[in-house]
Scaffold this motif. Structure first.
Motif, short mmCIF file in Angstrom:
data_model
loop_
_atom_site.label_atom_id
_atom_site.label_comp_id
_atom_site.label_asym_id
_atom_site.label_seq_id
_atom_site.Cartn_x
_atom_site.Cartn_y
_atom_site.Cartn_z
N PHE A 1 0.83 -1.19 0.00
CA PHE A 1 0.00 0.00 0.00
C PHE A 1 0.87 1.25 0.00
O PHE A 1 1.80 1.37 0.80
N TYR A 2 0.55 2.15 -0.92
CA TYR A 2 1.28 3.42 -1.06
C TYR A 2 0.44 4.53 -0.46
O TYR A 2 -0.73 4.70 -0.80
N ILE A 3 1.02 5.28 0.48
CA ILE A 3 0.35 6.44 1.08
C ILE A 3 1.20 7.66 0.76
O ILE A 3 2.30 7.83 1.29
N GLU A 4 0.69 8.52 -0.10
CA GLU A 4 1.47 9.68 -0.54
C GLU A 4 1.60 10.71 0.58
O GLU A 4 2.69 11.19 0.87
N ASN A 5 0.49 11.03 1.21
CA ASN A 5 0.50 12.04 2.28
C ASN A 5 -0.34 11.57 3.45
O ASN A 5 -1.44 11.04 3.27
N THR A 6 0.19 11.75 4.65
CA THR A 6 -0.61 11.49 5.85
C THR A 6 -1.33 12.77 6.24
O THR A 6 -0.96 13.86 5.82
N SER A 7 -2.34 12.62 7.07
CA SER A 7 -3.08 13.78 7.58
C SER A 7 -2.89 13.89 9.08
O SER A 7 -2.92 12.87 9.79
N SER A 8 -2.71 15.10 9.57
CA SER A 8 -2.58 15.29 11.02
C SER A 8 -3.85 14.88 11.75
O SER A 8 -3.82 14.56 12.95
N LYS A 9 -5.00 14.84 11.06
CA LYS A 9 -6.25 14.37 11.68
C LYS A 9 -6.10 12.95 12.20
O LYS A 9 -6.73 12.56 13.18
N THR A 10 -5.27 12.17 11.50
CA THR A 10 -5.07 10.78 11.88
C THR A 10 -4.45 10.66 13.27
O THR A 10 -4.66 9.67 13.98
N LEU A 11 -3.69 11.67 13.69
CA LEU A 11 -3.06 11.63 15.02
C LEU A 11 -4.10 11.52 16.13
O LEU A 11 -3.81 10.97 17.20
N PHE A 12 -5.31 12.02 15.92
CA PHE A 12 -6.35 11.92 16.93
C PHE A 12 -6.81 10.47 17.12
O PHE A 12 -7.44 10.14 18.12
N ASN A 13 -6.53 9.63 16.14
CA ASN A 13 -6.98 8.24 16.18
C ASN A 13 -5.88 7.25 16.54
O ASN A 13 -6.13 6.04 16.60
N VAL A 14 -4.67 7.74 16.77
CA VAL A 14 -3.59 6.85 17.18
C VAL A 14 -3.90 6.32 18.57
O VAL A 14 -4.30 7.06 19.46
N SER A 15 -3.74 5.02 18.75
CA SER A 15 -4.02 4.39 20.03
C SER A 15 -3.18 5.02 21.14
O SER A 15 -2.00 5.33 20.94
N GLU A 16 -3.80 5.22 22.31
CA GLU A 16 -3.10 5.86 23.43
C GLU A 16 -1.82 5.12 23.79
O GLU A 16 -0.84 5.72 24.20
N ASN A 17 -1.82 3.79 23.65
CA ASN A 17 -0.63 3.03 24.03
C ASN A 17 0.52 3.23 23.05
O ASN A 17 1.65 2.82 23.34
N ARG A 18 0.26 3.88 21.92
CA ARG A 18 1.32 4.16 20.96
C ARG A 18 1.85 5.59 21.09
O ARG A 18 2.82 5.95 20.42
N LEU A 19 1.22 6.41 21.94
CA LEU A 19 1.68 7.78 22.14
C LEU A 19 2.73 7.83 23.26
O LEU A 19 2.66 7.06 24.21
N MET A 20 3.67 8.74 23.12
CA MET A 20 4.77 8.86 24.08
C MET A 20 4.72 10.21 24.78
O MET A 20 4.61 11.25 24.13
N SER A 21 4.80 10.18 26.12
CA SER A 21 4.81 11.42 26.88
C SER A 21 6.21 12.01 26.99
O SER A 21 6.38 13.18 27.32
N SER A 22 7.22 11.19 26.69
CA SER A 22 8.60 11.66 26.66
C SER A 22 8.93 12.10 25.24
O SER A 22 9.03 11.27 24.33
N ILE A 23 9.04 13.40 25.05
CA ILE A 23 9.17 13.94 23.70
C ILE A 23 10.64 13.99 23.29
O ILE A 23 11.35 14.97 23.54
N LYS A 24 11.08 12.92 22.68
CA LYS A 24 12.46 12.85 22.17
C LYS A 24 12.39 12.49 20.68
O LYS A 24 11.63 11.62 20.28
N PRO A 25 13.18 13.17 19.86
CA PRO A 25 13.14 12.87 18.43
C PRO A 25 13.61 11.47 18.14
O PRO A 25 14.50 10.94 18.81
N ILE A 26 12.98 10.83 17.15
CA ILE A 26 13.40 9.50 16.71
C ILE A 26 14.32 9.68 15.51
O ILE A 26 13.88 10.04 14.42
N TYR A 27 15.59 9.48 15.73
CA TYR A 27 16.59 9.58 14.68
C TYR A 27 17.28 8.23 14.51
O TYR A 27 17.33 7.43 15.44
#
Length: 204
Positions: free
Chosen positions: A176-202
């Motif tokens: 599946f090819y997704i050209e652009n994501t939407s920030s609206k999708t962030l509201f639907n990300v499961s809580e267990n996948r969100l991080m309260s420690s804001i560190k960049p992923i490099y």
């Protein structure tokens, strides 16, 4: 009423959304994140009080990630709101599942392959779809890989990518090819996948 701000600054287009109750307003801020992010946020949040911010923290554009995190921390310093980070891998998986319901809770491995702007290299993550929404202890396999290494990691998986010519390298039946994501999708990300420690992923 809780106001939640969400934005994605990790790839070519910057998207900003505001959720108020059940209503969501989104603006595509364009490609110039440095110039457009804060003015776009100002337009959306005028006369409102933001209680929570959800942002993408990488991998992706090195500059975009830094601008996104710095902006969120600046807003937090003024408003004392809470900030949560989401990996771009999880953003792509969430958008994919929204558009392909049959894969929700499927007994499948999903591989996300994202452009890195580094010649011959891609960002890679392998995740169990069945556990994506439910298992907060899940350990995903992440790496910065050479494109020619991908075939050995993608056999018998669902493949999600934002690289159009990846078909030249990978021949999955379920791709599946997704050209652009939407920030609206962030509201639907499961809580267990969100991080309260804001560190960049490099990836080095």
């Amino acid at each position: 009423m809780a106001q939640i701000l969400a934005y994605d600054t990790c790839f070519s287009n910057c998207s900003v959304s505001l959720k108020s109750g059940n209503g969501v307003t989104s603006i595509d801020a364009g490609a110039n994140t440095f110039q457009n992010l804060v003015p776009t946020i100002n337009v959306l949040t005028k006369n409102t009080s933001v209680e929570r911010i959800i942002i993408t923290i990488g991998p992706g554009s090195f500059t975009g990630v830094r601008i996104g995190i710095a902006t969120a921390l600046g807003i937090q310093a003024v408003t004392n709101c809470k900030i949560f980070g989401c990996s771009t891998f999880d953003l792509f998986i969430t958008q994919f599942l929204q558009e392909n319901n049959k894969f929700v809770n499927a007994e499948k491995q999903v591989v996300v392959v994202l452009e890195s702007k580094r010649r011959g290299l891609v960002y890679f993550q392998k995740t169990n779809l069945k556990k994506f929404y439910t298992d907060s202890s899940i350990h995903d396999e992440k790496a910065l890989l050479k494109i020619d290494e991908l075939p050995k990691y993608t056999k018998d998986t669902v493949l999600i990518t934002n690289i159009k010519n990846i078909y030249d390298t990978i021949t999955n039946k379920e791709m599946f090819y997704i050209e652009n994501t939407s920030s609206k999708t962030l509201f639907n990300v499961s809580e267990n996948r969100l991080m309260s420690s804001i560190k960049p992923i490099y990836f080095s």
